[in-house]
Design a protein around this motif. Structure first.
Motif, PDB file in Angstrom:
ATOM      1  N   ASN A  83       0.833  -1.200   0.000  1.00 16.76           N
ATOM      2  CA  ASN A  83       0.000   0.000   0.000  1.00 16.76           C
ATOM      3  C   ASN A  83       0.864   1.244   0.000  1.00 16.76           C
ATOM      4  OD1 ASN A  83      -2.325  -1.647   0.196  1.00 16.76           O
ATOM      5  ND2 ASN A  83      -2.226  -1.610   2.441  1.00 16.76           N
ATOM      6  N   ASP A  84       0.257   2.365  -0.390  1.00 19.33           N
ATOM      7  CA  ASP A  84       0.957   3.645  -0.407  1.00 19.33           C
ATOM      8  C   ASP A  84       2.311   3.515  -1.105  1.00 19.33           C
ATOM      9  OD1 ASP A  84       2.258   5.989   2.082  1.00 19.33           O
ATOM     10  OD2 ASP A  84       1.507   6.323   0.052  1.00 19.33           O
ATOM     11  N   LEU A  85       2.275   2.964  -2.297  1.00 22.33           N
ATOM     12  CA  LEU A  85       3.522   2.702  -3.013  1.00 22.33           C
ATOM     13  C   LEU A  85       4.215   3.998  -3.426  1.00 22.33           C
ATOM     14  CD1 LEU A  85       2.353  -0.371  -5.052  1.00 22.33           C
ATOM     15  CD2 LEU A  85       4.429  -0.285  -3.670  1.00 22.33           C
ATOM     16  N   LYS A  86       5.537   3.974  -3.332  1.00 25.76           N
ATOM     17  CA  LYS A  86       6.356   5.124  -3.687  1.00 25.76           C
ATOM     18  C   LYS A  86       7.206   4.777  -4.907  1.00 25.76           C
ATOM     19  CE  LYS A  86       6.599   6.327   1.205  1.00 25.76           C
ATOM     20  NZ  LYS A  86       5.513   7.324   1.119  1.00 25.76           N
ATOM     21  N   PRO A  87       7.636   5.760  -5.673  1.00 27.47           N
ATOM     22  CA  PRO A  87       8.448   5.472  -6.874  1.00 27.47           C
ATOM     23  C   PRO A  87       9.686   4.627  -6.569  1.00 27.47           C
ATOM     24  CG  PRO A  87       7.701   7.739  -6.919  1.00 27.47           C
ATOM     25  CD  PRO A  87       7.301   7.199  -5.579  1.00 27.47           C
ATOM     26  N   GLU A  88      10.265   4.783  -5.389  1.00 25.20           N
ATOM     27  CA  GLU A  88      11.460   3.997  -5.052  1.00 25.20           C
ATOM     28  C   GLU A  88      11.171   2.523  -4.827  1.00 25.20           C
ATOM     29  OE1 GLU A  88      10.463   6.828  -3.596  1.00 25.20           O
ATOM     30  OE2 GLU A  88      10.654   6.736  -1.401  1.00 25.20           O
ATOM     31  N   ALA A  89       9.913   2.156  -4.832  1.00 26.20           N
ATOM     32  CA  ALA A  89       9.543   0.736  -4.740  1.00 26.20           C
ATOM     33  C   ALA A  89       9.626   0.041  -6.100  1.00 26.20           C
ATOM     34  CB  ALA A  89       8.135   0.589  -4.185  1.00 26.20           C
TER      35      ALA A  89
END
Length: 125
Positions: A83-89
Motif C-alpha cells: 500500500n501507499d507505493l512510492k516510486p522507489e519501490a
C-alpha cells in the motif's frame, strides 16, 4: 520438482496498491520460511519481508507500516500486500522459499532455497 511462481506485478501510480502472490508447486514436507526480495538494475537483491513457519514476520524498515506479508498454509501461497507505493519501490520482486523436502533415496529430509523468476513492479505517474 519444486517451483515458485510470482504474479500480481504491474504499473501503479504513487500512493496506489498492488498485491503480489507466490505459488509453490511440487512436493514439499514443510515451509521453513518464505518471503519477498526486490532488485533494481545495478543493485543487490534486498529483503522486503519474510514470514517463517511459525508465523514470525520481518520487514525492511523502508516498508514497515505499508507492506503486509501473509501466507495461506492450505495452498502454500505467500502474499505481499503493498500500500501507499512510492516510486522507489520500483523493482523486480522475487519470491523466496526455504523449504523442507524428502529424499526418498537417502531416507532423510533436507532444506533447500528456491527462487521465483520475479515480477516487475513499476510505481510511476
Amino acid at each position: 520438482q519444486v517451483q515458485l511462481a510470482e504474479s500480481g506485478g504491474g504499473t501503479v501510480q504513487p500512493g496506489g496498491s498492488l498485491r503480489l502472490s507466490c505459488d509453490i508447486s511440487g512436493v514439499i514436507l514443510s515451509i521453513n520460511s518464505t518471503g519477498w526480495y526486490r532488485q533494481t538494475p545495478g543493485n543487490e537483491r534486498e529483503l522486503v519481508a519474510t514470514i517463517n513457519g511459525g508465523g514470525g514476520i520481518n520487514y525492511a524498515d523502508s516498508v514497515k507500516g505499508r507492506f503486509t506479508i501473509s501466507r495461506d498454509n492450505a495452498d502454500n501461497t505467500t502474499y505481499l500486500q503493498m500500500n501507499d507505493l512510492k516510486p522507489e519501490a520500483t523493482a523486480v520482486y522475487y519470491c523466496f522459499g526455504d523449504l523442507k523436502r524428502w529424499d526418498g533415496g537417502m531416507g532423510w529430509a533436507y532444506n533447500m532455497d528456491y527462487w521465483g523468476e520475479g515480477t516487475l513492479v513499476t510505481v510511476s505517474s
